[in-house]
Design a protein around this motif. Sequence first.
Motif, PDB file in Angstrom:
ATOM      1  N   TYR A 235       0.694  -9.819  12.688  1.00 41.02           N
ATOM      2  CA  TYR A 235       0.359 -10.736  11.601  1.00 41.02           C
ATOM      3  C   TYR A 235       1.608 -11.299  10.938  1.00 41.02           C
ATOM      4  CZ  TYR A 235      -4.311  -8.774  12.118  1.00 41.02           C
ATOM      5  OH  TYR A 235      -5.519  -8.387  12.621  1.00 41.02           O
ATOM      6  N   SER A 236       1.533 -12.577  10.596  1.00 47.92           N
ATOM      7  CA  SER A 236       2.622 -13.207   9.867  1.00 47.92           C
ATOM      8  C   SER A 236       2.589 -12.719   8.420  1.00 47.92           C
ATOM      9  CB  SER A 236       2.471 -14.735   9.905  1.00 47.92           C
ATOM     10  OG  SER A 236       1.318 -15.130   9.170  1.00 47.92           O
ATOM     11  N   GLN A 237       3.649 -13.005   7.679  1.00 49.23           N
ATOM     12  CA  GLN A 237       3.706 -12.583   6.277  1.00 49.23           C
ATOM     13  C   GLN A 237       2.581 -13.225   5.458  1.00 49.23           C
ATOM     14  OE1 GLN A 237       6.716 -10.412   4.915  1.00 49.23           O
ATOM     15  NE2 GLN A 237       5.971  -9.937   6.969  1.00 49.23           N
ATOM     16  N   SER A 238       2.268 -14.469   5.743  1.00 49.25           N
ATOM     17  CA  SER A 238       1.192 -15.136   4.996  1.00 49.25           C
ATOM     18  C   SER A 238      -0.160 -14.525   5.323  1.00 49.25           C
ATOM     19  CB  SER A 238       1.177 -16.641   5.311  1.00 49.25           C
ATOM     20  OG  SER A 238       0.992 -16.872   6.697  1.00 49.25           O
ATOM     21  N   GLU A 239      -0.362 -14.131   6.568  1.00 52.62           N
ATOM     22  CA  GLU A 239      -1.625 -13.494   6.947  1.00 52.62           C
ATOM     23  C   GLU A 239      -1.771 -12.132   6.283  1.00 52.62           C
ATOM     24  OE1 GLU A 239      -2.826 -14.902  11.364  1.00 52.62           O
ATOM     25  OE2 GLU A 239      -0.981 -13.765  11.221  1.00 52.62           O
ATOM     26  N   LEU A 240      -0.677 -11.380   6.230  1.00 51.56           N
ATOM     27  CA  LEU A 240      -0.721 -10.080   5.556  1.00 51.56           C
ATOM     28  C   LEU A 240      -1.105 -10.247   4.088  1.00 51.56           C
ATOM     29  CD1 LEU A 240       2.455  -8.266   6.960  1.00 51.56           C
ATOM     30  CD2 LEU A 240       0.068  -7.762   7.481  1.00 51.56           C
ATOM     31  N   THR A 241      -0.516 -11.261   3.451  1.00 52.26           N
ATOM     32  CA  THR A 241      -0.819 -11.501   2.040  1.00 52.26           C
ATOM     33  C   THR A 241      -2.292 -11.842   1.848  1.00 52.26           C
ATOM     34  OG1 THR A 241       1.440 -12.288   1.660  1.00 52.26           O
ATOM     35  CG2 THR A 241      -0.204 -12.872   0.021  1.00 52.26           C
ATOM     36  N   GLU A 242      -2.825 -12.681   2.729  1.00 52.77           N
ATOM     37  CA  GLU A 242      -4.239 -13.038   2.628  1.00 52.77           C
ATOM     38  C   GLU A 242      -5.136 -11.818   2.824  1.00 52.77           C
ATOM     39  OE1 GLU A 242      -5.784 -16.668   4.394  1.00 52.77           O
ATOM     40  OE2 GLU A 242      -3.742 -17.304   4.823  1.00 52.77           O
ATOM     41  N   LEU A 243      -4.788 -10.953   3.777  1.00 50.25           N
ATOM     42  CA  LEU A 243      -5.579  -9.747   4.013  1.00 50.25           C
ATOM     43  C   LEU A 243      -5.558  -8.840   2.783  1.00 50.25           C
ATOM     44  CD1 LEU A 243      -4.509  -8.888   7.679  1.00 50.25           C
ATOM     45  CD2 LEU A 243      -6.803  -9.571   6.937  1.00 50.25           C
ATOM     46  N   ALA A 244      -4.392  -8.709   2.156  1.00 47.56           N
ATOM     47  CA  ALA A 244      -4.276  -7.858   0.970  1.00 47.56           C
ATOM     48  C   ALA A 244      -5.073  -8.429  -0.197  1.00 47.56           C
ATOM     49  CB  ALA A 244      -2.809  -7.690   0.581  1.00 47.56           C
ATOM     50  N   GLU A 245      -5.068  -9.764  -0.310  1.00 45.99           N
ATOM     51  CA  GLU A 245      -5.771 -10.399  -1.426  1.00 45.99           C
ATOM     52  C   GLU A 245      -7.284 -10.274  -1.309  1.00 45.99           C
ATOM     53  OE1 GLU A 245      -4.266 -14.364  -1.467  1.00 45.99           O
ATOM     54  OE2 GLU A 245      -2.538 -13.846  -2.736  1.00 45.99           O
ATOM     55  N   LYS A 246      -7.784 -10.025  -0.108  1.00 40.44           N
ATOM     56  CA  LYS A 246      -9.220  -9.810   0.048  1.00 40.44           C
ATOM     57  C   LYS A 246      -9.672  -8.547  -0.666  1.00 40.44           C
ATOM     58  CE  LYS A 246      -9.791 -12.216   4.484  1.00 40.44           C
ATOM     59  NZ  LYS A 246     -10.117 -12.042   5.934  1.00 40.44           N
ATOM     60  N   THR A 285      -2.754   2.902   6.867  1.00 42.14           N
ATOM     61  CA  THR A 285      -3.035   1.504   7.179  1.00 42.14           C
ATOM     62  C   THR A 285      -4.009   1.483   8.347  1.00 42.14           C
ATOM     63  OG1 THR A 285      -2.047  -0.685   7.599  1.00 42.14           O
ATOM     64  CG2 THR A 285      -1.165   1.169   8.849  1.00 42.14           C
ATOM     65  N   THR A 286      -4.459   0.317   8.699  1.00 40.63           N
ATOM     66  CA  THR A 286      -5.419   0.239   9.797  1.00 40.63           C
ATOM     67  C   THR A 286      -4.701   0.326  11.146  1.00 40.63           C
ATOM     68  OG1 THR A 286      -5.286  -2.175   9.974  1.00 40.63           O
ATOM     69  CG2 THR A 286      -6.886  -1.271   8.409  1.00 40.63           C
ATOM     70  N   PHE A 287      -5.417   0.779  12.144  1.00 36.45           N
ATOM     71  CA  PHE A 287      -4.862   0.828  13.493  1.00 36.45           C
ATOM     72  C   PHE A 287      -4.430  -0.572  13.920  1.00 36.45           C
ATOM     73  CE2 PHE A 287      -5.208   0.363  18.063  1.00 36.45           C
ATOM     74  CZ  PHE A 287      -4.527   1.471  18.534  1.00 36.45           C
ATOM     75  N   ASP A 288      -5.226  -1.556  13.589  1.00 35.22           N
ATOM     76  CA  ASP A 288      -4.930  -2.943  13.953  1.00 35.22           C
ATOM     77  C   ASP A 288      -3.576  -3.377  13.410  1.00 35.22           C
ATOM     78  OD1 ASP A 288      -5.622  -5.659  14.892  1.00 35.22           O
ATOM     79  OD2 ASP A 288      -5.762  -6.111  12.761  1.00 35.22           O
ATOM     80  N   GLN A 289      -3.248  -2.968  12.176  1.00 31.50           N
ATOM     81  CA  GLN A 289      -2.001  -3.389  11.551  1.00 31.50           C
ATOM     82  C   GLN A 289      -0.772  -2.788  12.229  1.00 31.50           C
ATOM     83  OE1 GLN A 289      -1.472  -4.966   8.121  1.00 31.50           O
ATOM     84  NE2 GLN A 289      -3.441  -5.892   8.580  1.00 31.50           N
ATOM     85  N   MET A 290      -0.889  -1.524  12.641  1.00 29.17           N
ATOM     86  CA  MET A 290       0.298  -0.826  13.127  1.00 29.17           C
ATOM     87  C   MET A 290       0.381  -0.691  14.632  1.00 29.17           C
ATOM     88  SD  MET A 290      -1.049   2.131  14.451  1.00 29.17           S
ATOM     89  CE  MET A 290       0.476   3.032  14.712  1.00 29.17           C
ATOM     90  N   ASN A 449       9.589  -9.286   4.660  1.00 27.24           N
ATOM     91  CA  ASN A 449       9.801  -8.219   3.691  1.00 27.24           C
ATOM     92  C   ASN A 449       8.688  -7.187   3.689  1.00 27.24           C
ATOM     93  OD1 ASN A 449      12.250  -9.262   2.617  1.00 27.24           O
ATOM     94  ND2 ASN A 449      11.091 -10.769   1.460  1.00 27.24           N
ATOM     95  N   TYR A 450       7.538  -7.542   4.270  1.00 29.49           N
ATOM     96  CA  TYR A 450       6.383  -6.655   4.193  1.00 29.49           C
ATOM     97  C   TYR A 450       5.928  -6.211   5.584  1.00 29.49           C
ATOM     98  CZ  TYR A 450       6.399  -8.542  -0.514  1.00 29.49           C
ATOM     99  OH  TYR A 450       6.778  -8.903  -1.776  1.00 29.49           O
ATOM    100  N   GLY A 451       5.494  -4.934   5.655  1.00 29.28           N
ATOM    101  CA  GLY A 451       5.140  -4.364   6.941  1.00 29.28           C
ATOM    102  C   GLY A 451       3.666  -4.429   7.271  1.00 29.28           C
ATOM    103  N   VAL A 452       2.832  -3.811   6.441  1.00 31.59           N
ATOM    104  CA  VAL A 452       1.397  -3.741   6.704  1.00 31.59           C
ATOM    105  C   VAL A 452       0.633  -3.764   5.387  1.00 31.59           C
ATOM    106  CG1 VAL A 452       1.654  -2.402   8.845  1.00 31.59           C
ATOM    107  CG2 VAL A 452       1.448  -1.203   6.655  1.00 31.59           C
ATOM    108  N   VAL A 453      -0.661  -4.055   5.475  1.00 32.04           N
ATOM    109  CA  VAL A 453      -1.544  -3.858   4.328  1.00 32.04           C
ATOM    110  C   VAL A 453      -1.829  -2.366   4.256  1.00 32.04           C
ATOM    111  CG1 VAL A 453      -3.777  -4.406   3.283  1.00 32.04           C
ATOM    112  CG2 VAL A 453      -2.599  -6.121   4.674  1.00 32.04           C
ATOM    113  N   GLU A 454      -1.646  -1.762   3.097  1.00 30.53           N
ATOM    114  CA  GLU A 454      -1.790  -0.317   2.991  1.00 30.53           C
ATOM    115  C   GLU A 454      -3.053   0.076   2.221  1.00 30.53           C
ATOM    116  OE1 GLU A 454       1.582   1.294   0.924  1.00 30.53           O
ATOM    117  OE2 GLU A 454       1.595  -0.318  -0.552  1.00 30.53           O
TER     118      GLU A 454
END
Length: 480
Positions: A235-246, A285-290, A449-454
């Motif tokens: 996931y790109s940084q913008s996609e990670l941010t969107e996932l976290a905002e959900k 984190t999710t398996f998908d993320q890592m 700067n960000y790795g995964v949604v936690e």
Amino acid sequence: MESSSLVKDYNPVTPAAFARGYIVYCSFGHPHLVCRPEHIPDDPMLPHPIYAFRSGRVFAEQFLHDLDPWRNSQFIISTLFDYLHITSFGSGYKPVTSQLNEVAEALVDERLVMFELWDIAEHPNVVKQQLQKSDKTRSSDAAGSSAPKRSSGADLASPEKKAPAPSSTSSAPVVTGAGKKADTSKASEPQASEASAKKAPAPKKAPPQSMEECVQRLADARKRLEETGEYQPKYSQSELTELAEKGELNDRFFVRLIFGDVSKAENTSLGFPRPDSKRAPYWATTFDQMENADTDPMLLAALFGIDHKEISPDQEFTLAIIDSHSMPPKAERETFIPTFEKMKDFSKRELKGDLKERKIPQGVIDEVLSEEGAIEFEKTIETYKEKGGNIFDEQDFKEFLEIENNNNQNQSLARFRIMNQFGANQLFSGNGLTKIDKSSDWGSKTKGNYGVVESFTFERDPLEINQLENAVKLIKAPRV
């Protein structure tokens, strides 16, 4: 100091005043369409714009600063600046840093909108006229240059698919990153060099359906990591941010990195019970993320925001794969994506007695769980560790604050208690994403700067892993 990918002098090939949008490539080589709202193409396959930029200019500035320097034109920031202001005269007399800031601000207030295009060949109404190579790229090809070539920012198709041939039903022309209208009389010429393919975002697969599949996919990821020596996030940084905002993660399989070997881990709980309070939180984190980080604990630690300086060279690790569908009822379990706001509410409720005992006003939590508080705590804790401080010893930390004449002792002690009890260390970002440990070997090689949604899980009466039966699979996590 300005990035080498930005330039101070701008001499546009063709004025941006006639453009209807530009394709830019993010730090992972992923194409994005940037355009004014009135220029949004009529394309049913176009996704929603990236809303993450609404959260503030810092994220937009970082995104623009990290644009791929080889796939984008060296003038891309200046070109976007001119396009924003609909000018034909160029922006050569304004520093590129100022131009970048203004473009970032335009993304925040949506004077410019950005769309992520997983495969630009799937968006014929957006980009089929942009896939022609720019004059600069053609001339470089003709010269037979073997050096890496900078693209116009709009002349590269997806390395996986060829662009469709132009049709007579196309929408209004979109100008390429070099400012030239594409020639629709010729077939597109997508370029897919070995370097660009390597930078392409990692492929996304359907979620795993069993523990066995998870283990096999991690083994496959290990092979890729050993062959390339490079971590490619899904996931790109913008996609990670969107996932976290959900605000929620509905995946079935989660993963947690545990200090210690498998034999030791199976006789403990997923979270480490605190000696004084017996609280047993854990971060996952999710398996998908890592998945693409395989089982390498040092890479996972960097992505998960674990300080590498706290890891001894001979430290062994275990990876716990958690099947959330098979876990016992959540009567004594609480899970959420740890943003500042959610952690504030949780800390006020859970640490009410702790703060009262220490004569710390509860309102201090609002101060320390904020962006400003995070910066201050990171400085304090790094100084404390440099002087030999033990991050698990609250009394030692209190004495350190007194010696340093710290003027914010209540704030520092409250934040230290949050770290001590819940695991929210100095790398806690507060936006639901792990902050990559950039000072580590893997972190320094990982873009963004960000790795995964936690996820943060709190257990009041934790069971040992061997009591969870088929809900948890433990595997050894060897270093690459």
